[in-house]
Each structure stands twice: as C-alpha cells, then as structure tokens.
Design a protein around this motif. Sequence first.
Motif, PDB file in Angstrom:
ATOM      1  N   HIS A  36       0.850  -1.190   0.000  1.00  0.00           N
ATOM      2  CA  HIS A  36       0.000   0.000   0.000  1.00  0.00           C
ATOM      3  C   HIS A  36       0.887   1.242   0.000  1.00  0.00           C
ATOM      4  O   HIS A  36       1.633   1.472   0.950  1.00  0.00           O
ATOM      5  N   ASP A  86      -4.026   6.101   4.529  1.00  0.00           N
ATOM      6  CA  ASP A  86      -5.486   6.237   4.480  1.00  0.00           C
ATOM      7  C   ASP A  86      -5.990   7.042   5.669  1.00  0.00           C
ATOM      8  O   ASP A  86      -5.708   6.713   6.824  1.00  0.00           O
ATOM      9  N   HIS A 130     -13.069   6.963   2.504  1.00  0.00           N
ATOM     10  CA  HIS A 130     -11.836   7.380   3.175  1.00  0.00           C
ATOM     11  C   HIS A 130     -11.011   8.134   2.152  1.00  0.00           C
ATOM     12  O   HIS A 130     -11.288   8.059   0.953  1.00  0.00           O
ATOM     13  N   HIS A 154      -7.444   8.227   0.440  1.00  0.00           N
ATOM     14  CA  HIS A 154      -6.120   7.655   0.225  1.00  0.00           C
ATOM     15  C   HIS A 154      -5.237   8.810  -0.232  1.00  0.00           C
ATOM     16  O   HIS A 154      -5.465   9.405  -1.277  1.00  0.00           O
TER      17      HIS A 154
HETATM   18 ZN   LIG Z   1      -5.271   3.537   0.456  1.00  0.00          ZN
END
Ligand SMILES: [Zn+2]
Length: 291
Positions: free
Chosen positions: A188, A192, A267, A269
């Motif tokens: 990732h 987030d 959310h 990112h």
């Molecule tokens: Zn993310």
Amino acid sequence: MTTRRRQAALVGAALLLALPVRAAERPTVTWHPAKPRLGEVSWVHVQGAGDATTIEGALGSRSLAFFPYAGGRAAVVGIDLETRPGPEPWRLAVLEPGRPPRTLTGKVTIQRREFSVQRLTLPTGMVDLDPETERRAVSEGERLRTLYRTITPERLWRGRFVRPVAGDKPPSGFGSRRIINGKPRAPHSGADYAAERGTVVVAVNSGRVALVADFFFPGRLVAVDHGLGLYTLYFHLESVGVVEGALVERGHPIGTVGATGRATGPHLHFGAQVGSARIDPAALLSLEVRD
Ligand SMILES: [Zn+2]
C-alpha cells in the motif's frame, strides 16, 4: 548578468588574481535525516558553495533537483518503500563559473523498517480483473508513473505541509504488505485517512493540479505537482472541485472524500511521490524545510 553582478564578478576576479593561493572553501553537505528509513524523505543541504554555484548530483540512481535554501542549496530525495536497506553513495558536482568543477561524495545509509501485513477481502470483480479491465488498470498505472517522472524545474511549494483533511486522527496503512483474498499484492503506497463521505479535501501545499481523472483502482483522483519531482495524490474522491492546470495554495479545497474506485468504504487515500519513489506522506508532513 546585471551590472552590479558583473562588477561583483570583476571584483571577485581581481581578488583571485591578488591572492593566487586563496584557499578554496569546501562546501559542507548535510543530510536530514542522515539515516533515512524506507518510505522517508530526506533532504540534503549544501552550504558555503558561493552564490553563483550550480549543484548537480544523485543519491544512488535518484537525481537531485536543487533549489536555493537558507543561504545555500537544498534538494529533497525520496526513499522508495521497497528500497533495499544499506549504504548508498551520493555524489555532487559543484559548478562555479571561473573555477574547475568540484566533486563531493559520501554515503547515506538507508534503514530498514517493518511494515504491517494487511489482509483484505474484496469482491472478486475488484481483484481478478477481466482482460479489458486489466489492460485499463495497467495503462492507468503507466500514466501515473509517467507523470511522476515529469519533473517541473521550479519549486512550487513553500513552508510546511498540512493534513489533507481536518482533524488530528493519524492516517494508517502506509507500506503495509497486502494480502488480498489470500494472495500477496503490491504494498500500500499511500496513507489512508478515515473520514466521512463529503469531508473537504485540501491541497497539502502549493502547486499545480497536474491530473484530474477517474481511474479503476484510485477512482476519482487529483494529482498535485509541487515542482522538482514532488507530487501529492488524492484518491477515491466523491467530487473534484479543481481543473487540470489550476494553481492551488496550501489548504485550498480540491474535492471531497468518497469511496470511488477500489475502496471498502469512504476514506481518503493520500499518497506522495518524489520522482518514482513512493514515500510516506507522514514524512512529508514533518519535513523540516521551512521557507
Ligand atoms: Zn489507500
């Protein structure tokens, strides 16, 4: 060259002639931090190199883009989250008119860092892509990587970086090694921020909106070019309020939080790149270059 500068250069030349054994002052090179961890940003400060100096250089294979800073020159470098830890050589060429080029070298030691492992279960259609969607996702990824390699030669950011959403809850998940539906996937590359749908998202520093798009994985996105290879990325947006080419200031609203693209729920990112290096946005927010 202005008249005054030309006069200064002539005076400088006269001094050189008068003092043939003038000791060449040696520029000092300082790395902050000196031992960056994976995903961190480090910056290098060169002082005592003279006003007319140009500096070129690299840390390993990462070329450095210098800007004037605190009476010297500085450059920001990103340590990609999948870099092999260990010593990496740096090399700087100090180019000053009327003088032979000087080369400075040294090493920066990149520190390891443990990343969490995140197991996710997603709908099959978001993971096992049909060939057409696969082609789309690959070409969109390539378009982003091409953008990150596009270096705007001037620095557009100033001072500190701010959070992209209000509040004080820290973001999560940078660098986590992802196992999606039982299979290891790419780590990732962003952080987030938990936030409700419709929460305002702001530019973390000044820059130019380089890309507004709707991509398969990132969903509705904005990429802001801060100059000298630094980009910030805002993914899964519900709405976008800026257009490509627009100049934005720190704190300028650019859109709202959503769950577009591959997201398990609303959310933000938030990602950051220095050239091709995927860096921890938290490291950007604590960057101590302060003008
Ligand atoms: Zn993310």
